[in-house]
Design a protein around this motif. Structure first.
Motif, PDB file in Angstrom:
ATOM      1  N   GLY A   1      -4.606   5.426  -0.271  1.00 52.56           N
ATOM      2  CA  GLY A   1      -3.808   4.954  -0.216  1.00 52.56           C
ATOM      3  C   GLY A   1      -3.361   4.142   0.603  1.00 52.56           C
ATOM      4  O   GLY A   1      -3.287   3.000   0.647  1.00 52.56           O
ATOM      5  N   GLU A   2      -4.334   3.868   1.703  1.00 54.77           N
ATOM      6  CA  GLU A   2      -4.796   2.792   2.727  1.00 54.77           C
ATOM      7  C   GLU A   2      -5.494   2.270   2.274  1.00 54.77           C
ATOM      8  O   GLU A   2      -4.597   0.919   2.497  1.00 54.77           O
ATOM      9  CB  GLU A   2      -5.562   4.333   3.714  1.00 54.77           C
ATOM     10  CG  GLU A   2      -4.662   4.821   4.730  1.00 54.77           C
ATOM     11  CD  GLU A   2      -2.854   4.466   5.388  1.00 54.77           C
ATOM     12  OE1 GLU A   2      -3.574   3.138   5.409  1.00 54.77           O
ATOM     13  OE2 GLU A   2      -2.264   5.299   6.160  1.00 54.77           O
ATOM     14  N   ALA A   3      -6.492   2.337   1.481  1.00 54.37           N
ATOM     15  CA  ALA A   3      -7.281   1.477   1.044  1.00 54.37           C
ATOM     16  C   ALA A   3      -6.324   0.091  -0.062  1.00 54.37           C
ATOM     17  O   ALA A   3      -6.616  -0.843   0.088  1.00 54.37           O
ATOM     18  CB  ALA A   3      -8.561   1.972   0.469  1.00 54.37           C
ATOM     19  N   ALA A   4      -5.255   1.588  -0.867  1.00 53.80           N
ATOM     20  CA  ALA A   4      -4.536   0.236  -1.317  1.00 53.80           C
ATOM     21  C   ALA A   4      -3.666  -0.892  -1.733  1.00 53.80           C
ATOM     22  O   ALA A   4      -2.974  -1.967  -1.405  1.00 53.80           O
ATOM     23  CB  ALA A   4      -3.771   1.658  -2.666  1.00 53.80           C
ATOM     24  N   ASN A   5      -2.488  -0.612   0.215  1.00 53.20           N
ATOM     25  CA  ASN A   5      -2.203  -1.360   0.985  1.00 53.20           C
ATOM     26  C   ASN A   5      -2.388  -2.631   0.720  1.00 53.20           C
ATOM     27  O   ASN A   5      -1.761  -3.554  -0.113  1.00 53.20           O
ATOM     28  CB  ASN A   5      -1.741  -0.841   2.406  1.00 53.20           C
ATOM     29  CG  ASN A   5      -0.793   0.429   1.776  1.00 53.20           C
ATOM     30  OD1 ASN A   5      -0.572   0.978   1.119  1.00 53.20           O
ATOM     31  ND2 ASN A   5      -1.118   0.937   3.215  1.00 53.20           N
ATOM     32  N   PRO A   6      -4.181  -2.645   1.587  1.00 52.15           N
ATOM     33  CA  PRO A   6      -3.509  -4.706   1.012  1.00 52.15           C
ATOM     34  C   PRO A   6      -4.268  -4.904  -0.242  1.00 52.15           C
ATOM     35  O   PRO A   6      -3.929  -5.646  -0.518  1.00 52.15           O
ATOM     36  CB  PRO A   6      -5.329  -5.057   2.194  1.00 52.15           C
ATOM     37  CG  PRO A   6      -5.666  -3.241   2.253  1.00 52.15           C
ATOM     38  CD  PRO A   6      -4.797  -2.741   1.895  1.00 52.15           C
ATOM     39  N   LEU A   7      -4.022  -4.794  -1.381  1.00 53.22           N
ATOM     40  CA  LEU A   7      -4.922  -4.797  -2.332  1.00 53.22           C
ATOM     41  C   LEU A   7      -3.669  -5.266  -2.487  1.00 53.22           C
ATOM     42  O   LEU A   7      -2.722  -6.331  -3.766  1.00 53.22           O
ATOM     43  CB  LEU A   7      -5.389  -4.284  -3.529  1.00 53.22           C
ATOM     44  CG  LEU A   7      -7.113  -3.774  -3.227  1.00 53.22           C
ATOM     45  CD1 LEU A   7      -7.443  -2.443  -3.799  1.00 53.22           C
ATOM     46  CD2 LEU A   7      -7.654  -5.393  -3.183  1.00 53.22           C
TER      47      LEU A   7
END
Length: 236
Positions: free
Chosen positions: A163-169
């Motif tokens: 979820g954290e890694a998906a934010n910038p994407l």
């Protein structure tokens, strides 16, 4: 007018304008780089003229000064409305990326290919926001920023990490998808419709794809950035 490929089909691609060699490698100045350069110069000129106008401090401000002050007030209300009293710390960053994204999105009205229709540009903006978000998390929470990934149950760590890694994407893909879809739609219209349909009607397409959608996407990007940052402001 839309660019056409050699085959006569609508051309949606990013093209190289000028190539040069640096440290033994061939590098290209693309339509995206040229568009970003033009947008940056325009913003710098605007900022210089606006700053000089505001520093003049006339007793009876003119319409230009009133418009500038109104725009600044809107940005301040936007940051304070989402981030509260702490929004002032991020006003410069939010205001800068809002103006940059908005100018990039609106550049299609002037015949440029919007730089934000290049995923490399939107991804860079998303990654920069990602680092700011996690810097604030570490600054305000310390080790709690990392242990929060194991909450409320340790078994949820992979999901929280994704979820954290998906934010910038998600930030970058949302902006890129909306802007490149507008480029494709406009190029298809110019490339496939008869001559009489290219007069007048494209103005409405530009108004929606570049002006309306461009302004909305600039606001959404900044709003989500503030939401993500604000979420990391409070210690556990």
């Amino acid at each position: 007018m839309g660019e056409m490929a050699a085959s006569g089909e609508p051309d949606f691609m990013i093209h190289g304008i000028y190539s040069f060699h640096l440290l033994g490698r061939e590098l290209w100045i693309t339509t995206t780089a040229a568009g970003m350069g033009i947008v940056t110069v325009v913003i710098l000129i605007f900022a210089f003229l606006a700053g000089r106008k505001l520093r003049a401090g006339t007793m009876v401000p003119g319409s230009a000064q009133n418009a500038l002050e109104y725009g600044v007030e809107l940005l301040e209300k936007m940051t304070e409305g989402i981030m509260g009293e702490k929004g002032g710390r991020f006003f410069n960053y939010i205001g800068t990326i809002f103006l940059f994204i908005l100018a990039c999105n609106l550049s299609g009205l002037f015949g440029l290919r919007p730089p934000t229709a290049d995923f490399g540009v939107t991804l860079a903006l998303g990654v920069f926001t990602f680092f700011i978000v996690h810097y604030q998390g570490i600054k305000n929470r310390g080790w709690g920023h990392f242990t929060s990934l194991f909450r409320p149950f340790p078994i949820l760590f992979p999901i929280n990490l994704i979820g954290e890694a998906a934010n910038p994407l998600s930030l970058s893909l949302r902006l890129f998808g909306n802007m490149v879809s507008g480029v494709i739609l406009i190029k298809l219209w110019y490339g496939m419709m008869p001559l009489f349909a290219k007069i007048g009607i494209p103005a409405f397409l530009h108004a929606y794809c570049d002006l309306f959608a461009g302004a909305i996407q600039a606001y959404v990007f900044c709003m989500l950035t503030m939401v993500y940052v604000n979420d990391k402001m409070e210690p556990y």
